[in-house]
Design a protein around this motif. Structure first.
Motif, PDB file in Angstrom:
ATOM      1  N   ALA A  94      10.902  70.496  -8.104  1.00  0.00           N
ATOM      2  CA  ALA A  94      11.233  69.239  -8.825  1.00  0.00           C
ATOM      3  C   ALA A  94      12.530  69.179  -9.643  1.00  0.00           C
ATOM      4  CB  ALA A  94      10.514  68.094  -9.256  1.00  0.00           C
ATOM      5  N   VAL A  95      12.275  70.337 -10.295  1.00  0.00           N
ATOM      6  CA  VAL A  95      13.268  70.024 -11.552  1.00  0.00           C
ATOM      7  C   VAL A  95      14.686  70.799 -11.301  1.00  0.00           C
ATOM      8  CG1 VAL A  95      13.819  71.812 -13.851  1.00  0.00           C
ATOM      9  CG2 VAL A  95      12.061  70.929 -13.432  1.00  0.00           C
ATOM     10  N   GLU A  96      14.768  71.895 -10.289  1.00  0.00           N
ATOM     11  CA  GLU A  96      15.679  71.909  -9.243  1.00  0.00           C
ATOM     12  C   GLU A  96      16.743  71.218  -8.777  1.00  0.00           C
ATOM     13  OE1 GLU A  96      16.923  74.204  -5.366  1.00  0.00           O
ATOM     14  OE2 GLU A  96      15.382  74.889  -6.088  1.00  0.00           O
ATOM     15  N   ASP A  97      15.369  69.951  -7.873  1.00  0.00           N
ATOM     16  CA  ASP A  97      16.852  68.314  -7.890  1.00  0.00           C
ATOM     17  C   ASP A  97      16.913  68.087  -8.250  1.00  0.00           C
ATOM     18  OD1 ASP A  97      15.280  69.313  -5.037  1.00  0.00           O
ATOM     19  OD2 ASP A  97      12.742  68.075  -5.110  1.00  0.00           O
ATOM     20  N   MET A  98      16.127  67.687  -9.110  1.00  0.00           N
ATOM     21  CA  MET A  98      16.695  66.807 -10.980  1.00  0.00           C
ATOM     22  C   MET A  98      18.214  67.119 -11.214  1.00  0.00           C
ATOM     23  SD  MET A  98      15.385  66.579 -15.102  1.00  0.00           S
ATOM     24  CE  MET A  98      16.271  68.187 -14.600  1.00  0.00           C
ATOM     25  N   PHE A  99      18.507  68.791 -10.930  1.00  0.00           N
ATOM     26  CA  PHE A  99      19.922  69.421 -11.656  1.00  0.00           C
ATOM     27  C   PHE A  99      20.615  69.061 -10.514  1.00  0.00           C
ATOM     28  CE2 PHE A  99      17.060  71.586 -14.489  1.00  0.00           C
ATOM     29  CZ  PHE A  99      18.087  71.240 -16.228  1.00  0.00           C
ATOM     30  N   VAL A 100      19.939  69.209  -9.712  1.00  0.00           N
ATOM     31  CA  VAL A 100      21.293  69.533  -7.603  1.00  0.00           C
ATOM     32  C   VAL A 100      22.106  67.498  -7.707  1.00  0.00           C
ATOM     33  CG1 VAL A 100      21.594  69.147  -5.650  1.00  0.00           C
ATOM     34  CG2 VAL A 100      20.580  70.725  -6.514  1.00  0.00           C
ATOM     35  N   LYS A 101      20.982  66.810  -8.672  1.00  0.00           N
ATOM     36  CA  LYS A 101      21.065  65.512  -8.202  1.00  0.00           C
ATOM     37  C   LYS A 101      22.022  64.549  -9.539  1.00  0.00           C
ATOM     38  CE  LYS A 101      19.071  60.437  -7.685  1.00  0.00           C
ATOM     39  NZ  LYS A 101      20.012  60.181  -6.833  1.00  0.00           N
ATOM     40  N   LEU A 102      21.832  65.542 -10.986  1.00  0.00           N
ATOM     41  CA  LEU A 102      22.680  66.161 -12.117  1.00  0.00           C
ATOM     42  C   LEU A 102      24.111  66.227 -11.121  1.00  0.00           C
ATOM     43  CD1 LEU A 102      20.525  66.419 -14.913  1.00  0.00           C
ATOM     44  CD2 LEU A 102      21.499  64.054 -14.076  1.00  0.00           C
ATOM     45  N   ALA A 103      24.348  66.966 -10.431  1.00  0.00           N
ATOM     46  CA  ALA A 103      25.684  67.512 -10.549  1.00  0.00           C
ATOM     47  C   ALA A 103      26.135  66.738  -9.673  1.00  0.00           C
ATOM     48  CB  ALA A 103      25.210  68.815 -10.498  1.00  0.00           C
ATOM     49  N   ALA A 104      25.141  66.100  -8.848  1.00  0.00           N
ATOM     50  CA  ALA A 104      26.180  65.793  -7.983  1.00  0.00           C
ATOM     51  C   ALA A 104      26.983  63.970  -8.086  1.00  0.00           C
ATOM     52  CB  ALA A 104      25.524  64.929  -6.769  1.00  0.00           C
ATOM     53  N   ALA A 105      27.029  63.738  -9.569  1.00  0.00           N
ATOM     54  CA  ALA A 105      27.727  62.191 -10.485  1.00  0.00           C
ATOM     55  C   ALA A 105      29.346  63.047 -10.470  1.00  0.00           C
ATOM     56  CB  ALA A 105      26.528  62.674 -10.854  1.00  0.00           C
ATOM     57  N   ALA A 106      29.374  65.083 -10.061  1.00  0.00           N
ATOM     58  CA  ALA A 106      30.714  64.673 -10.840  1.00  0.00           C
ATOM     59  C   ALA A 106      30.983  65.821  -9.653  1.00  0.00           C
ATOM     60  CB  ALA A 106      30.059  65.348 -12.228  1.00  0.00           C
ATOM     61  N   VAL A 107      30.341  66.693  -8.905  1.00  0.00           N
ATOM     62  CA  VAL A 107      30.707  67.680  -8.062  1.00  0.00           C
ATOM     63  C   VAL A 107      30.678  67.152  -6.770  1.00  0.00           C
ATOM     64  CG1 VAL A 107      30.636  69.879  -7.448  1.00  0.00           C
ATOM     65  CG2 VAL A 107      30.280  69.026  -9.704  1.00  0.00           C
ATOM     66  N   PRO A 108      31.332  67.167  -5.577  1.00  0.00           N
ATOM     67  CA  PRO A 108      30.482  67.117  -3.778  1.00  0.00           C
ATOM     68  C   PRO A 108      29.671  68.000  -3.645  1.00  0.00           C
ATOM     69  CG  PRO A 108      33.381  67.455  -4.612  1.00  0.00           C
ATOM     70  CD  PRO A 108      32.559  67.832  -5.508  1.00  0.00           C
ATOM     71  N   PRO A 109      29.043  67.199  -2.447  1.00  0.00           N
ATOM     72  CA  PRO A 109      27.773  68.135  -2.434  1.00  0.00           C
ATOM     73  C   PRO A 109      28.691  69.188  -1.714  1.00  0.00           C
ATOM     74  CG  PRO A 109      27.909  65.551  -1.596  1.00  0.00           C
ATOM     75  CD  PRO A 109      28.906  66.457  -2.410  1.00  0.00           C
TER      76      PRO A 109
ATOM     77  N   PHE B 273      10.314  62.273 -13.009  1.00  0.00           N
ATOM     78  CA  PHE B 273      11.691  62.679 -13.320  1.00  0.00           C
ATOM     79  C   PHE B 273      12.839  61.390 -13.206  1.00  0.00           C
ATOM     80  CE2 PHE B 273      10.896  67.664 -12.607  1.00  0.00           C
ATOM     81  CZ  PHE B 273      10.552  67.451 -14.199  1.00  0.00           C
ATOM     82  N   GLY B 274      12.714  61.011 -12.103  1.00  0.00           N
ATOM     83  CA  GLY B 274      12.975  59.890 -11.612  1.00  0.00           C
ATOM     84  C   GLY B 274      13.295  58.317 -12.142  1.00  0.00           C
ATOM     85  N   LEU B 275      12.033  58.388 -12.715  1.00  0.00           N
ATOM     86  CA  LEU B 275      11.891  57.055 -13.770  1.00  0.00           C
ATOM     87  C   LEU B 275      11.955  57.686 -14.820  1.00  0.00           C
ATOM     88  CD1 LEU B 275      10.943  54.493 -14.629  1.00  0.00           C
ATOM     89  CD2 LEU B 275       8.046  56.027 -15.096  1.00  0.00           C
ATOM     90  N   LEU B 276      12.335  58.849 -15.503  1.00  0.00           N
ATOM     91  CA  LEU B 276      12.721  59.250 -16.942  1.00  0.00           C
ATOM     92  C   LEU B 276      13.995  59.627 -16.382  1.00  0.00           C
ATOM     93  CD1 LEU B 276       9.792  61.037 -18.478  1.00  0.00           C
ATOM     94  CD2 LEU B 276      10.096  58.789 -18.324  1.00  0.00           C
ATOM     95  N   VAL B 277      14.597  60.260 -16.213  1.00  0.00           N
ATOM     96  CA  VAL B 277      16.018  60.848 -15.936  1.00  0.00           C
ATOM     97  C   VAL B 277      17.288  60.092 -15.243  1.00  0.00           C
ATOM     98  CG1 VAL B 277      17.619  62.326 -15.277  1.00  0.00           C
ATOM     99  CG2 VAL B 277      15.488  62.882 -16.088  1.00  0.00           C
ATOM    100  N   PHE B 278      16.595  59.260 -14.598  1.00  0.00           N
ATOM    101  CA  PHE B 278      17.248  58.272 -13.086  1.00  0.00           C
ATOM    102  C   PHE B 278      16.541  56.535 -13.242  1.00  0.00           C
ATOM    103  CE2 PHE B 278      17.718  62.614 -11.515  1.00  0.00           C
ATOM    104  CZ  PHE B 278      17.946  62.827 -11.760  1.00  0.00           C
ATOM    105  N   ASN B 279      15.701  56.424 -13.827  1.00  0.00           N
ATOM    106  CA  ASN B 279      16.033  55.295 -14.216  1.00  0.00           C
ATOM    107  C   ASN B 279      15.467  54.262 -13.131  1.00  0.00           C
ATOM    108  OD1 ASN B 279      14.635  52.485 -15.468  1.00  0.00           O
ATOM    109  ND2 ASN B 279      17.000  51.874 -15.637  1.00  0.00           N
ATOM    110  N   GLU B 280      14.871  55.288 -11.879  1.00  0.00           N
ATOM    111  CA  GLU B 280      14.076  55.351 -10.510  1.00  0.00           C
ATOM    112  C   GLU B 280      12.699  53.718 -10.762  1.00  0.00           C
ATOM    113  OE1 GLU B 280      16.602  58.728  -8.220  1.00  0.00           O
ATOM    114  OE2 GLU B 280      14.490  57.971  -8.281  1.00  0.00           O
ATOM    115  N   SER B 281      13.140  52.946  -9.911  1.00  0.00           N
ATOM    116  CA  SER B 281      11.748  51.774  -9.665  1.00  0.00           C
ATOM    117  C   SER B 281      11.253  51.680  -8.374  1.00  0.00           C
ATOM    118  CB  SER B 281      11.183  50.748 -10.759  1.00  0.00           C
ATOM    119  OG  SER B 281      12.081  50.802 -12.153  1.00  0.00           O
TER     120      SER B 281
END
Length: 296
Positions: free
Chosen positions: A18-33, A250-258
């Motif tokens: 889950a932490v791995e997925d969180m970091f990948v999503k954070l990186a995807a904001a600036a780096v192409p998939p 993580f979705g709630l705390l880091v990405f504000n997902e609901s």
């Protein structure tokens, strides 16, 4: 005690993924998939290569050249590429929820490809579980997004990879399979990046996020291996679904997902169906062992 240890290793593994997925999503904001896939593949390949070398295992062996491993590589590419695309373009919580249907797809594939016996109860659970996937995707004109299919394709890719792994030559270790699985991601990611959004030089945080995802992912994989080799598989395996709980947090705390109520209901159905299949399989195996003992 062994079951408790195995369950704790599984929980730790799922937290790591889950932490791995969180970091990948954070990186995807600036780096192409595609570039993330390339770097992630290179780091994972190196990590598993070192793991194999520490055990005295050769990586380049003749058993690595087979039709089964080619099929496994294709499914690995599909699963990883579309999962990273899903993390980049959809929510972490919905992507993780759909991923939880992988055991259902594996059970279905084992019945079709390996002719494993699947009773009526498990068939019903499989189809109910996929109905849960539909609730997560919400395929109605008002709420459906085409990007939701990315996670679904990724999930099917991972299921195919798991089935191909089962058919892989027994001579290959987990570390060797890890090397091959990550190695194919390097040219795939590079090719996808070259023909889509191109390459960028990651900033400091992006390098940190990609490196963290890679290292934590390797640790999570190792913990998963320990979990599956400690205690009873049928007791330890249901704790895989803790990954969804961590992803929701993580979705709630880091990405504000609901997540809405429909998605949460679909997630619960997927988890319940998967747990039922695992527990029912355990009960069936125990009953068969008792019958065999009586015959003897």
């Amino acid at each position: 005690m062994e079951n408790l240890k195995g369950s704790l290793w599984m929980m730790l593994s799922m937290l790591g993924f889950a932490v791995e997925d969180m970091f990948v999503k954070l990186a995807a904001a600036a780096v192409p998939p595609g570039q993330i896939l390339m770097l992630f593949g290179a780091g994972g390949m190196l990590g598993f290569w070192l793991m194999a070398a520490s055990k005295g295992e050769k990586v380049l062996i003749s058993e690595a050249i087979s039709r089964t491993l080619l099929v496994r590589a294709l499914f690995e590419i599909t699963g990883r590429l579309f999962f990273i695309l899903a993390l980049a373009f959809t929510t972490l919580s919905s992507t993780s929820a759909i991923l939880q249907a992988t055991p259902l797809a594996v059970t279905l594939g084992a019945a079709v490809l390996f002719k494993e016996r699947v009773g009526l109860a498990r068939w019903v659970a499989i189809f109910i579980g996929f109905a849960g996937v539909l609730l997560v995707i919400q395929p109605t004109p008002a709420s459906f997004e085409l990007t939701s299919l990315l996670a679904l394709i990724g999930m099917l890719g991972f299921a195919g990879r798991d089935l191909a792994t089962r058919a892989a030559p027994p001579a290959l270790s987990n570390a060797q399979l890890g090397v091959y699985g990550f190695a194919v991601l390097v040219p795939t990611g590079a090719g996808y990046a070259a023909f889509s959004s191109g390459f960028v030089w990651p900033d400091g945080f992006s390098w940190f996020a990609i490196a963290s995802a890679t290292l934590i992912g390797i640790g999570a994989y190792y913990s998963l291996t320990l979990a599956m080799r400690t205690g009873e598989v049928s007791v330890v395996t249901p704790f895989r679904y803790a990954r969804l709980l961590f992803a929701l947090v993580f979705g709630l705390l880091v990405f504000n997902e609901s997540p809405n109520a429909t998605m949460l209901a679909g997630s619960a159905i997927i988890v319940a169906s998967g747990c039922f299949i695992l527990l029912h399989g355990r009960h069936t195996a125990r009953r068969q062992r008792k019958q065999a003992a009586l015959i003897e």
